[in-house]
Design a protein around this motif. Structure first.
Motif, PDB file in Angstrom:
ATOM      1  N   ARG A 232       0.833  -1.191   0.000  1.00 45.10           N
ATOM      2  CA  ARG A 232       0.000   0.000   0.000  1.00 45.10           C
ATOM      3  C   ARG A 232       0.877   1.253   0.000  1.00 45.10           C
ATOM      4  O   ARG A 232       0.648   2.189  -0.762  1.00 45.10           O
ATOM      5  CB  ARG A 232      -0.916  -0.004   1.212  1.00 45.10           C
ATOM      6  N   TRP A 237      -0.958   0.069  -3.829  1.00 50.99           N
ATOM      7  CA  TRP A 237      -2.140  -0.791  -3.932  1.00 50.99           C
ATOM      8  C   TRP A 237      -3.142  -0.334  -2.897  1.00 50.99           C
ATOM      9  O   TRP A 237      -2.835  -0.242  -1.717  1.00 50.99           O
ATOM     10  CB  TRP A 237      -1.764  -2.234  -3.602  1.00 50.99           C
ATOM     11  N   ARG A 238      -4.329  -0.068  -3.324  1.00 48.29           N
ATOM     12  CA  ARG A 238      -5.353   0.301  -2.357  1.00 48.29           C
ATOM     13  C   ARG A 238      -6.671  -0.250  -2.856  1.00 48.29           C
ATOM     14  O   ARG A 238      -6.716  -0.951  -3.854  1.00 48.29           O
ATOM     15  CB  ARG A 238      -5.428   1.812  -2.185  1.00 48.29           C
ATOM     16  N   ARG A 241      -7.726  -4.441  -4.034  1.00 46.74           N
ATOM     17  CA  ARG A 241      -6.676  -5.409  -3.713  1.00 46.74           C
ATOM     18  C   ARG A 241      -6.371  -5.393  -2.220  1.00 46.74           C
ATOM     19  O   ARG A 241      -6.173  -6.450  -1.609  1.00 46.74           O
ATOM     20  CB  ARG A 241      -5.415  -5.100  -4.503  1.00 46.74           C
TER      21      ARG A 241
ATOM     22  N   ASN B 271      -2.943   4.860  -7.775  1.00 44.55           N
ATOM     23  CA  ASN B 271      -4.238   4.180  -7.688  1.00 44.55           C
ATOM     24  C   ASN B 271      -5.315   4.918  -6.913  1.00 44.55           C
ATOM     25  O   ASN B 271      -6.289   4.309  -6.486  1.00 44.55           O
ATOM     26  CB  ASN B 271      -4.073   2.783  -7.097  1.00 44.55           C
ATOM     27  N   ASN B 294     -10.008   0.781  -9.455  1.00 44.44           N
ATOM     28  CA  ASN B 294     -10.128   2.147  -8.942  1.00 44.44           C
ATOM     29  C   ASN B 294     -10.519   3.181  -9.987  1.00 44.44           C
ATOM     30  O   ASN B 294     -10.461   4.377  -9.727  1.00 44.44           O
ATOM     31  CB  ASN B 294      -8.837   2.606  -8.247  1.00 44.44           C
TER      32      ASN B 294
END
Lengths: 271, 423
Positions: A232, A237-238, A241, B271, B294
C-alpha cells in the motif's frame, strides 16, 4: 451471576446481529440505531461478566478457549463501537455483529470451568501479551468486515447495479480508509504481541522462539499484514486489492486462533 | 363551509393556456383580493407557478363559488370561459383537501417528489396571510399540507435518489469519495450537460476545477464562469494525474482516452480512485478503461438508466405516500366536521345536562331527608341556571354568521368539548 451476565451479553449480540441482518435486507435507519444501542448494552454486560470472572477467579480471565473467545468478541465489540461513533456508518453493524456473535457463540459452547493456571503461565506477561494479541486480532476482524463492505460496494459501482444495498453502503473511500486504519492499528499490536510473547517464552520456557504452531501461524499472519501495508505504502495498492488481502489476512487470523488450537498441537492450548 | 380547489396544471393545460391564466407577481395581489371578494368565497389563496395555477378557497356554496371563480378568471385575464374551462379541474370537500396535500407532497408534480413545490405552496399561503384573505380553515389546511408533506418525505423515500442525469452524477461521486471539497474536477470539452454536472458538483463542495477545450478561448471563458483553471487540450492526459472526477464531452469521432493511457495515469496517481463521466455520443472514452481497478467509468446511458430506475422507485414510494395522504385527509375532514354547529350545540347541551345531573345527585346524597317539594324546587332552579348559561352560546352558534367556525372553535375550547384533535 457471571454466567448470567455472559448469557445476557450473548443474547444482546444475537439480537443485534439479527436486527443488523434485517437492516441489511430491508434497510431502515431505526434498525441501524437499534443495532448499535443493543450492542452497547451487550458490551456493558459483557464487560461486567469479564470483570466478575476476573474477581471470582483471581486471575486474568484469558486462560481458556472459552475465556479467550469471549475476550476476542469483547475486543471486536469495543472497536466496532469506537468505529461506529467515529464514522457514523449505520450499516457497519450488519457486517460486524454477526462476527461478534459467532465468536461469542463459540465461547459459549466451549467448557467454562475455571482451571488453576499452570505455574508457567502465572505471570504479568499473560495480561500484556493477550491484550495486545486480541486487540490486534479484533482490529483485523473489523478490517475484514469493512473489506467485505468495500468489495460489495466496489462491485456495485463497477457493474452499475445502483439500487438496494448500494444506496445504504457508504462511499468506498471511507471504507478503504477504515480498512487501512484498522490494519495500521492491528499490525503494531500484533507485532507487540509477538515480541511480548517471545519475551514471556524466554521467561517461562527459556527460549524466545520455538516454532510452536501458534508462533508460526502468528508470524504468517504478521507477514500477510506486513505485505498489505508494504504494497500500500510503496506500490500504492489500495481499494479492491487491499480489501482482498485483508480478507485473506483474516482467514490467517482465524486459523491462528482456532485452527492451531483444534488441529495442531501447541503449548498455547491452555493445558 | 367547504374546501374548493379550482386550477390547472401541466397535465391538463398546454403552456399557452397556462401562460395566459398565470398571475404574474404584479397581478397576484389584485387576483387574490378579487377572488376573496367574490360573494360565495370566504377564504382564498392563489398559487401561480410555471406549471400550475390553483385557487384554494373555503366556500359558502361550492357550485356558486366555482362559477364565480371561473367568471372572475375569464374577466381578469380577458378570455372567454369556454377557452379555458376544459383545462380546469375542480375538486371540492375531501377531494379538494386531498389535492392540496398531494400538491404539497409533490405527488402531482411534473418531476415526482421534487422539493420546490412545497416552498411555493408555503409562499402562497404566507402571501394570503399577509393580505388577510385566509381564516381558520385555510390556515389550518396550509399547516396540515406542510406537515403532511414532511411526513411523506420522512416516511417514504419519494425524494431520495437523483432523477436527473447531473444529479445522478453527483450522487455517484458521493459513493466514491468521502469529501468532494478536496477533489479536483476536469471538464474535457464543454456542453450543456457537462456544465450542468459541473455546476452541481460545485454546489456540493467541489472547489478545484480544470477546463480543457479544443478552442482555448472557450476554455478560458468557462474557466472564468467556474473560477477554474484553463488547461491546454494537448495536456489533458498529464493533468489526469491530479484529477479525481473527469467529465468528458468533446464530440470527438474517436476515443480520447484509452486503457493503456489510463493505466499509466493510475500508476502515477498511485491508484487513487477516479470517476469518469462520458457524456459524449459516440463515446469518447474507451469502455475498457472501466476494467482498471479504482477507475469508475460511467457513460451517459448508464446514468440515464440510474435515473429511470430511480424514477420507478419514486413511483413505488408514491403509492405509500397516497396512503399517508388518505389518512391525513381523514383527520382533516374529522376536524372540519367538528366545526359543524349542530352536533356542537348538541354536545354543549349534553355536557351541561351531565354536569347538572351529577351535581343534583351529589346534592341529594348529602341531604337525604329533603321533602319532595324542596327537591323539585332545587331541580327547577338548577335547570333554569344551566339553561340560561347555555342559551347565548347556542343562539350564537345557530346564527350561521361568517365567524361561525371561529365561534365553534372557541366554544369547543371554552367548554372542553371533544378537544382531542387540536394540538
Amino acid at each position: 451471576m457471571g454466567t448470567l451476565l455472559f448469557e445476557f451479553a450473548l443474547t444482546c449480540y444475537f439480537a443485534a446481529a439479527i436486527i443488523g441482518m434485517v437492516d441489511l435486507i430491508r434497510g431502515s435507519k431505526d434498525a441501524s440505531k437499534l443495532t448499535v444501542w443493543i450492542t452497547a448494552v451487550g458490551f456493558i454486560l459483557h464487560t461486567a461478566a469479564i470483570i466478575y470472572r476476573y474477581l471470582s477467579a483471581g486471575q486474568v480471565p484469558i486462560t481458556s478457549m472459552h475465556e479467550s473467545a469471549s475476550f476476542f468478541a469483547w475486543c471486536i465489540a469495543l472497536l466496532y463501537l469506537v468505529t461506529h461513533f467515529r464514522y457514523r456508518i449505520g450499516i457497519l453493524g450488519s457486517f460486524i455483529l454477526p462476527l461478534i456473535f459467532l465468536m461469542m457463540l463459540a465461547s459459549a459452547m466451549l467448557p467454562r470451568e475455571i482451571k488453576p493456571l499452570s505455574p508457567a503461565l502465572q505471570s504479568s506477561w499473560l495480561l500484556i501479551h493477550t491484550v495486545f494479541a486480541f486487540l490486534g486480532f479484533a482490529a483485523f476482524t473489523v478490517a475484514f468486515g469493512v473489506g467485505i463492505m468495500y468489495l460489495l460496494q466496489e462491485h456495485y459501482l463497477k457493474t452499475k447495479k445502483l439500487s438496494g444495498l448500494f444506496l445504504r453502503l457508504p462511499n468506498i473511500q471511507v471504507l478503504d480508509e477504515i480498512n487501512y486504519r484498522m490494519i495500521t492499528l492491528g499490525f503494531p499490536l500484533l507485532t507487540l504481541a509477538i515480541i511480548t510473547g517471545a519475551l514471556w517464552a524466554e521467561d517461562a520456557w527459556g527460549s524466545y522462539w520455538r516454532w510452536d504452531p501458534k508462533e508460526t501461524w502468528s508470524l504468517i499472519t504478521w507477514f500477510i499484514y506486513a505485505m498489505v501495508l508494504h504494497i500500500r505504502l510503496v506500490v500504492g495498492w489500495r481499494g479492491k486489492r487491499a480489501a482482498l488481502l485483508s480478507v485473506l489476512g483474516f482467514v490467517a487470523v482465524l486459523f491462528t486462533f482456532f485452527g492451531v488450537n483444534f488441529l495442531l498441537k501447541s503449548v498455547h492450548i491452555f493445558e | 363551509m367547504s374546501i374548493l380547489v379550482v386550477g390547472l396544471n401541466h397535465k391538463t393545460a398546454g403552456v399557452t393556456i397556462r401562460e395566459r391564466l398565470a398571475f404574474s407577481e404584479q397581478k397576484l395581489e389584485d387576483g387574490l383580493l378579487g377572488i376573496h371578494a367574490l360573494p360565495d368565497v370566504q377564504e382564498a389563496a392563489l398559487l401561480s407557478t410555471c406549471n400550475r395555477v390553483e385557487i384554494y378557497a373555503s366556500a359558502r356554496s361550492v357550485e356558486a363559488a366555482e362559477n364565480q371563480i371561473k367568471d372572475f378568471l375569464a374577466a381578469f385575464h380577458g378570455m372567454a370561459r369556454a377557452d379555458f374551462e376544459s383545462s380546469l379541474y375542480v375538486h371540492a370537500e375531501a377531494d379538494g383537501i386531498r389535492h392540496i396535500f398531494r400538491v404539497g407532497a409533490s405527488l402531482d408534480s411534473m418531476v415526482l417528489g421534487e422539493p420546490q413545490i412545497l416552498g411555493q405552496l408555503k409562499d402562497t399561503f404566507d402571501y394570503a396571510l399577509t393580505r388577510k384573505t385566509t381564516g381558520i380553515i385555510l390556515n389550518r389546511l396550509m399547516k396540515k399540507a406542510i406537515s403532511t408533506s414532511k411526513r411523506v418525505r420522512t416516511e417514504t423515500r419519494i425524494a431520495e435518489n437523483a432523477v436527473s442525469i447531473s444529479f445522478a452524477a453527483v450522487e455517484l461521486a458521493k459513493k466514491i469519495f468521502t469529501d468532494l471539497s478536496t477533489k479536483a474536477v476536469m471538464l474535457l470539452g464543454a456542453g450543456e450537460m457537462a456544465e450542468l454536472a459541473a455546476r452541481h458538483l460545485v454546489t456540493n463542495g467541489v472547489q478545484n476545477i480544470r477546463i480543457a477545450n479544443r478552442t482555448y478561448e472557450r476554455c478560458c471563458e468557462l474557466a472564468e464562469v467556474f473560477c477554474g483553471m484553463p488547461v491546454r487540450f494537448d495536456e489533458y492526459i498529464d493533468q489526469m494525474t491530479h484529477v479525481d472526477i473527469l467529465i468528458c464531452s468533446t464530440g470527438a469521432p474517436k476515443f480520447v482516452l484509452i486503457k493503456e493511457q489510463m493505466q499509466r495515469v493510475m500508476r502515477e496517481r498511485r491508484n487513487r480512485p477516479v470517476f469518469i463521466i462520458d457524456i459524449s455520443v459516440p463515446r469518447n472514452i474507451d469502455p475498457a478503461v472501466n476494467d482498471l481497478d479504482n477507475v469508475y467509468l460511467y457513460h451517459v446511458d448508464d446514468l440515464q438508466q440510474v435515473v429511470d430506475s430511480n424514477m420507478l422507485e419514486r413511483r413505488k414510494e408514491a403509492e405509500k405516500a397516497e396512503i399517508i395522504i388518505d389518512e391525513e385527509v381523514g383527520k382533516f375532514m374529522h376536524w372540519l366536521a367538528s366545526l359543524d354547529t349542530v352536533p356542537l350545540i348538541l354536545a354543549l347541551r349534553q355536557k351541561a345536562d351531565e354536569i347538572k345531573l351529577e351535581e343534583l345527585d351529589k346534592f341529594r346524597n348529602r341531604c337525604p331527608n329533603l321533602d319532595a317539594a324542596t327537591s323539585d324546587a332545587v331541580q327547577y332552579l338548577v335547570t333554569a341556571i344551566v339553561n340560561k348559561l347555555v342559551h347565548n352560546p347556542t343562539v350564537a352558534l345557530k346564527e350561521n354568521a361568517d365567524d361561525r367556525e371561529l365561534l365553534a372553535m372557541a366554544v369547543k375550547k371554552l367548554y372542553g368539548l371533544n378537544g382531542d384533535d387540536d394540538e
